[in-house]
Design a protein around this motif. Structure first.
Motif, PDB file in Angstrom:
ATOM      1  N   VAL A 194     -11.442  18.976  -5.892  1.00  0.00           N
ATOM      2  CA  VAL A 194     -12.751  18.753  -6.512  1.00  0.00           C
ATOM      3  C   VAL A 194     -13.836  19.303  -5.600  1.00  0.00           C
ATOM      4  CG1 VAL A 194     -14.395  17.057  -7.392  1.00  0.00           C
ATOM      5  CG2 VAL A 194     -11.939  16.683  -7.696  1.00  0.00           C
ATOM      6  N   SER A 195     -14.714  20.112  -6.167  1.00  0.00           N
ATOM      7  CA  SER A 195     -15.903  20.579  -5.464  1.00  0.00           C
ATOM      8  C   SER A 195     -17.122  20.041  -6.201  1.00  0.00           C
ATOM      9  CB  SER A 195     -15.947  22.111  -5.433  1.00  0.00           C
ATOM     10  OG  SER A 195     -17.148  22.573  -4.845  1.00  0.00           O
ATOM     11  N   GLY A 196     -17.900  19.175  -5.544  1.00  0.00           N
ATOM     12  CA  GLY A 196     -19.032  18.545  -6.196  1.00  0.00           C
ATOM     13  C   GLY A 196     -18.762  17.071  -6.435  1.00  0.00           C
ATOM     14  N   LYS A 197     -19.657  16.423  -7.137  1.00  0.00           N
ATOM     15  CA  LYS A 197     -19.580  14.977  -7.348  1.00  0.00           C
ATOM     16  C   LYS A 197     -18.884  14.665  -8.664  1.00  0.00           C
ATOM     17  CE  LYS A 197     -22.375  10.783  -7.709  1.00  0.00           C
ATOM     18  NZ  LYS A 197     -23.758  10.226  -7.732  1.00  0.00           N
ATOM     19  N   LEU A 198     -17.766  13.939  -8.576  1.00  0.00           N
ATOM     20  CA  LEU A 198     -16.988  13.526  -9.736  1.00  0.00           C
ATOM     21  C   LEU A 198     -17.253  12.043 -10.007  1.00  0.00           C
ATOM     22  CD1 LEU A 198     -14.678  14.565 -11.687  1.00  0.00           C
ATOM     23  CD2 LEU A 198     -13.091  13.513 -10.072  1.00  0.00           C
ATOM     24  N   THR A 199     -17.563  11.710 -11.266  1.00  0.00           N
ATOM     25  CA  THR A 199     -17.797  10.324 -11.654  1.00  0.00           C
ATOM     26  C   THR A 199     -16.533   9.760 -12.288  1.00  0.00           C
ATOM     27  OG1 THR A 199     -20.132  10.805 -12.072  1.00  0.00           O
ATOM     28  CG2 THR A 199     -19.247   8.767 -13.008  1.00  0.00           C
ATOM     29  N   ASN A 200     -15.942   8.745 -11.654  1.00  0.00           N
ATOM     30  CA  ASN A 200     -14.690   8.175 -12.143  1.00  0.00           C
ATOM     31  C   ASN A 200     -14.945   6.993 -13.055  1.00  0.00           C
ATOM     32  OD1 ASN A 200     -12.673   9.813 -10.724  1.00  0.00           O
ATOM     33  ND2 ASN A 200     -13.577   8.929  -8.870  1.00  0.00           N
ATOM     34  N   PHE A 201     -14.162   6.930 -14.161  1.00  0.00           N
ATOM     35  CA  PHE A 201     -14.261   5.818 -15.105  1.00  0.00           C
ATOM     36  C   PHE A 201     -12.879   5.221 -15.306  1.00  0.00           C
ATOM     37  CE2 PHE A 201     -18.261   7.791 -16.014  1.00  0.00           C
ATOM     38  CZ  PHE A 201     -19.075   6.758 -16.482  1.00  0.00           C
ATOM     39  N   ARG A 202     -12.818   3.916 -15.386  1.00  0.00           N
ATOM     40  CA  ARG A 202     -11.562   3.251 -15.647  1.00  0.00           C
ATOM     41  C   ARG A 202     -11.142   3.470 -17.101  1.00  0.00           C
ATOM     42  NH1 ARG A 202     -11.403  -3.026 -14.389  1.00  0.00           N
ATOM     43  NH2 ARG A 202     -11.656  -2.134 -12.296  1.00  0.00           N
ATOM     44  N   THR A 203      -9.859   3.762 -17.311  1.00  0.00           N
ATOM     45  CA  THR A 203      -9.338   3.942 -18.668  1.00  0.00           C
ATOM     46  C   THR A 203      -9.283   2.592 -19.377  1.00  0.00           C
ATOM     47  OG1 THR A 203      -7.999   5.796 -17.906  1.00  0.00           O
ATOM     48  CG2 THR A 203      -7.429   4.832 -20.027  1.00  0.00           C
ATOM     49  N   GLN A 204      -9.850   2.537 -20.592  1.00  0.00           N
ATOM     50  CA  GLN A 204      -9.880   1.284 -21.335  1.00  0.00           C
ATOM     51  C   GLN A 204      -8.559   1.039 -22.067  1.00  0.00           C
ATOM     52  OE1 GLN A 204     -12.602  -0.782 -21.118  1.00  0.00           O
ATOM     53  NE2 GLN A 204     -13.300   0.709 -19.615  1.00  0.00           N
TER      54      GLN A 204
END
Length: 286
Positions: free
Chosen positions: A276-286
């Protein structure tokens, strides 16, 4: 700094002048047919008397109609200016070493459907599918390979919605799928079960749009492998990744300044030179 880049394919506008005031012929059949054994005469309205090319059949097809390929063959390039569906069978499509294969210059309310087509550019043709304008585009069960520029490129100046599903884009010298609205244009859509392999760049969501709705793309159950970077997102781009993989690329996910990538926890981003290059926003899988 690595920058997203997309070579633009700009289709020239054609001017059609009716001769001596005559009314131009307009397609009148909702269903037309093409075959490798057909001839470009008549109405193409019967499987017993098919035409030979997509271009000729399009002129015989009513807006909102469908052109059906009956057998494997090369049906030649076409410029689409109205709502229409092109439906192939295994081995049916366009094989040409020059130009863009399918150019879409349709209206804001027009709907284009492309299904079961194989497009091969022999490493020297321009792009497989270029959308300059159109209300919505659906591409399913297609193969796009060996183009000298992009595989599939969306360049709308208005709002275009799209779905690309069950499609392989491979071995294109430029980007496999480039989503790059122009001016005040934008796109909203989904890539579902798409594989981008061995392209210059895999899947990019960027553009030169200066205003309007941000670019909003979801990628589901898809793969980007063996590209310079798998997924790339530029300013004003929003990419949502779920159930997808980026592996064996130089960069798995590249996120430019002003871009957003939302990643579900069920993605696989590993095995790249840089994951990853840059800012990755992680979300929990529902």
């Amino acid at each position: 700094m690595l920058k997203l880049f997309c070579r633009l394919s700009v289709a020239g506008a054609a001017l059609f002048l009716p001769l001596l005031g005559a009314t131009p012929a307009r397609g009148s059949s909702l269903a037309t047919f093409v075959s490798g054994k057909g001839t470009d005469t008549g109405t193409c309205a019967s499987p017993a008397a098919p035409c030979r090319s997509f271009k000729f059949a399009l002129g015989q097809t009513s807006p909102g109609g469908e052109i059906k390929a009956l057998d494997p063959a090369n049906y030649g390039g076409v410029t689409i200016t109205k709502s229409v569906s092109l439906t192939g069978v295994a081995g049916a499509g366009i094989n040409s070493a020059s130009g863009d294969h399918i150019t879409i210059n349709a209206g804001p309310d027009d709907t284009i459907n492309l299904s079961r087509l194989t497009l091969d550019g022999f490493k020297t043709a321009g792009s497989a599918i270029v959308l300059n304008s159109g209300g919505s585009l659906t591409i399913t069960h297609c193969v796009v390979r060996n183009f000298g520029s992009q595989g599939i490129v969306l360049l709308p100046t208005g709002l275009t919605t799209f779905l690309i599903g069950d499609t392989l884009v491979s071995d294109n010298l430029g980007t496999g799928i480039a989503i790059a609205p122009q001016g005040a244009g934008s796109t909203q859509g989904t890539l579902d079960h798409v594989s981008a392999n061995r392209n210059g760049q895999g899947i990019t969501v960027t553009g030169f749009a200066t205003s309007g709705v941000p670019i909003d793309v979801s990628v589901v159950d898809s793969m980007a492998t063996n590209n310079s970077f798998g997924f790339g997102v530029g300013p004003r781009g929003l990419l949502r990744l779920a159930g997808s993989a980026a592996a064996r690329n130089n960069t798995g996910v590249f996120i430019n300044t002003g871009a957003t990538v939302e990643s579900a926890t069920n993605n696989f981003i590993d095995g790249n030179d840089t994951d990853v290059s840059g800012k990755l926003t992680n979300f929990r899988t529902q």
